[in-house]
Design a protein around this motif. Structure first.
Motif, short mmCIF file in Angstrom:
data_model
loop_
_atom_site.label_atom_id
_atom_site.label_comp_id
_atom_site.label_asym_id
_atom_site.label_seq_id
_atom_site.Cartn_x
_atom_site.Cartn_y
_atom_site.Cartn_z
N ALA A 25 0.83 -1.22 0.00
CA ALA A 25 0.00 0.00 0.00
C ALA A 25 0.86 1.26 0.00
O ALA A 25 0.74 2.10 -0.90
CB ALA A 25 -0.94 0.00 1.21
N ILE A 26 1.74 1.40 0.97
CA ILE A 26 2.49 2.64 1.11
C ILE A 26 3.53 2.79 0.01
O ILE A 26 3.62 3.85 -0.64
CB ILE A 26 3.15 2.71 2.50
CG1 ILE A 26 2.06 2.69 3.59
CG2 ILE A 26 3.99 3.97 2.63
CD1 ILE A 26 2.61 2.64 5.00
N ALA A 27 4.33 1.73 -0.21
CA ALA A 27 5.36 1.82 -1.26
C ALA A 27 4.75 2.00 -2.66
O ALA A 27 5.21 2.87 -3.42
CB ALA A 27 6.26 0.59 -1.21
N PRO A 28 3.73 1.23 -3.04
CA PRO A 28 3.09 1.51 -4.34
C PRO A 28 2.47 2.90 -4.42
O PRO A 28 2.50 3.53 -5.48
CB PRO A 28 2.01 0.42 -4.45
CG PRO A 28 2.52 -0.69 -3.59
CD PRO A 28 3.21 -0.01 -2.45
N LEU A 29 1.93 3.38 -3.30
CA LEU A 29 1.36 4.72 -3.29
C LEU A 29 2.45 5.77 -3.54
O LEU A 29 2.25 6.71 -4.32
CB LEU A 29 0.66 4.98 -1.97
CG LEU A 29 0.05 6.37 -1.76
CD1 LEU A 29 -1.00 6.65 -2.82
CD2 LEU A 29 -0.55 6.49 -0.37
N CYS A 30 3.61 5.61 -2.89
CA CYS A 30 4.72 6.55 -3.12
C CYS A 30 5.21 6.47 -4.57
O CYS A 30 5.54 7.50 -5.17
CB CYS A 30 5.86 6.23 -2.16
SG CYS A 30 5.46 6.57 -0.42
#
Length: 523
Positions: A25-30
């Motif tokens: 979630a966080i890494a793909p969002l970044c």
């Protein structure tokens, strides 16, 4: 020493769900923000076509919210004030559209108002088709929330207003409406979020003319390979969804502090006007919440092509993939949800992290995963991870609510009688958590069965599911393909209803008792 051990165990439990959120979630969002942030500028919205997609996305979400208020508030008031036989069943059936796959809803709307629709009115290539589909999903949510809000009105305050000479209309605006407004506003935030970031309904019912930003992102990636503009639009979607989610969190926090006191008792419909109002309310709920599902069954069962002809290799593969992906997703979501719930405790950060997958739309989540892990796009693990990402918050949210509701002195009493922590958990806490866990797993299963956006982005031909097969049949010409799509929608609805049946069995006895009480009081 005990405090240190407790903190260490809580940190160990949080490790897996936090790592999962970081990677999926966080890494793909970044990565998505990096793709769109460098390209995002106001010139992008100077394109009349993209600006039109933005205004339509905002407009149809706002129009749905307005329609839900105008239609849903009177229905909720009637459900909150009158008792009648079957009221408990009606309140529980309001959850049914929420667990229905979006493609089933889209097929039901087409069966009613599409070409050769049952009502003889073709609304295809008009905005009304998508707006009706939005109401199918979201009106029950608003009705249920507003009904709970009206149930919070203190009887003494309303009686005092009437004693002081306030008319029923004035008492409603000065006493009842303020009590229900926080509940209503929080549900409308969710409605706006679902409509603005919705994909399946907009893709099928909106068409090219009324495509939303989510559909435009998919088109830019799938057909034009324009990742820069797609990333910029995804960033815009995330900003709007983040603002709506922040508003929802603020309203939910305000709602949590509201006290419930002296609820108004339900009263039977005592005159023909009240009975007529209740009858019209049930008719409206049937129109927006039941007819699309009934239309799918009618068109599927009455299709010219036989069901045996449908049973080909593609259908068998789609059924097998849908079943196994759902089962694996339920297992992953169950484990992650339990760990996240137990690790949360009173931690505000962990509780907020639980809602991160709700903020990210499925299109943005799949697009971010595709950008960050292109080498794993052909791996089934990435697809299952995306399914679990969207499904496990339902489990975590349900289990955490059950943990919050458990009396602390029960576990303390078991420990004082010599029970070990593990035995206390198995004999005291775990039996109380099982109904909430079953409900959360049922919602997770329904999410996996009907997931469409992630599957379109990450799926391969050998991973064909019922949702993608329905979309393929809709894209082919001929009445036989249209009939096959309706029949496949019936199968998909049956799978989703199986998950809903699990929810029903968890609370079936209470609902039956509620029906008996309503019937006894009516007599």
């Amino acid at each position: 020493m005990c405090l240190k051990q407790f903190a260490a165990s809580r940190l160990a439990l949080a490790g897996l769900p936090l790592s999962f959120l970081l990677l999926l979630a966080i890494a793909p969002l970044c990565r998505l923000l990096a793709e769109g942030g460098m390209q995002f500028h106001l010139d992008l919205l100077s394109d009349p076509y993209l600006r039109g997609r933005l205004w339509w996305s905002l407009g149809q979400a706002a129009a749905t919210c307005l329609a839900c208020v105008l239609v849903g508030v009177p229905l909720a008031w009637l459900l909150a004030r009158y008792r009648f036989y079957g009221r408990a069943v009606v309140l529980r059936l309001l959850m049914l559209p929420f667990v229905m796959p979006t493609l089933v809803a889209a097929m039901g709307v087409l069966a009613l108002f599409g070409p050769h629709g049952l009502f003889g009115v073709n609304l295809q290539d008009t905005p009304w088709l998508l707006l009706y589909g939005n109401l199918f999903f979201n009106l029950p949510l608003v009705v249920r929330a507003a009904c709970d809000g009206f149930a919070q009105v203190p009887a003494s305050r309303l009686a005092a207003a009437r004693t002081l000479g306030a008319s029923p209309w004035r008492a409603f605006w000065r006493v009842e409406w303020p009590a229900a407004l926080p509940w209503l506003l929080s549900s409308l935030c969710l409605v706006f979020l679902y409509c603005f970031s919705g994909f399946g309904l907009a893709l099928i019912l909106g068409g090219q003319r009324y495509a939303t930003l989510e559909v435009e992102i998919y088109s830019l990636v799938a057909y034009e390979l324009n990742l820069a503009d797609a990333g910029a639009l995804a960033l815009l979607v995330l900003l709007v969804c983040g603002a709506a989610a922040a508003a929802y969190a603020w309203l939910a926090r305000r709602l949590a502090t509201a006290a419930k006191a002296e609820p108004l008792p339900l009263r039977p419909a005592s005159n023909p006007l009240e009975r007529l109002a209740l009858t019209l309310a049930m008719a409206v709920l049937l129109l927006f919440g039941g007819l699309p599902l009934l239309a799918v069954c009618w068109r599927g069962l009455g299709a010219a092509s036989s069901w045996l002809a449908l049973w080909d290799e593609d259908v068998r593969l789609a059924l097998w993939n849908s079943a196994r992906f759902t089962a694996l997703t339920v297992l992953l979501a169950g484990g992650l949800g339990l760990l996240h719930a137990f690790a949360s405790g009173r931690s505000l950060a962990m509780r907020a992290a639980m809602f991160l997958p709700f903020i990210i739309s499925p299109v943005c989540a799949a697009f971010g995963l595709l950008l960050l892990y292109p080498q794993w796009s052909a791996a089934s693990g990435l697809l299952l991870g995306a399914y679990a990402l969207l499904a496990y918050p339902f489990v975590a949210k349900a289990v955490l609510a059950a943990l919050d509701g458990q009396p602390a002195h029960w576990a303390a009493a078991a420990r004082s009688l010599g029970a070990s922590p593990w035995r206390t958990f198995l004999r005291v806490q775990w039996p109380l958590l099982q109904p909430a866990l079953r409900r959360g797993l049922a919602f997770a299963a329904a999410t996996a069965v009907g997931e469409f956006a992630v599957t379109l982005f990450l799926s391969r031909p050998e991973w064909l599911t019922l949702t993608t097969l329905i979309y393929q049949r809709l894209g082919r010409p001929g009445q036989a393909n249209a009939d096959a799509a309706m029949q496949l929608s019936c199968l998909l609805m049956l799978l989703a209803l199986l998950a809903f049946w699990i929810i029903e069995t968890a609370g079936g006895a209470g609902a039956k008792e509620g029906d008996r009480a309503d019937a006894a009081q009516s007599e």
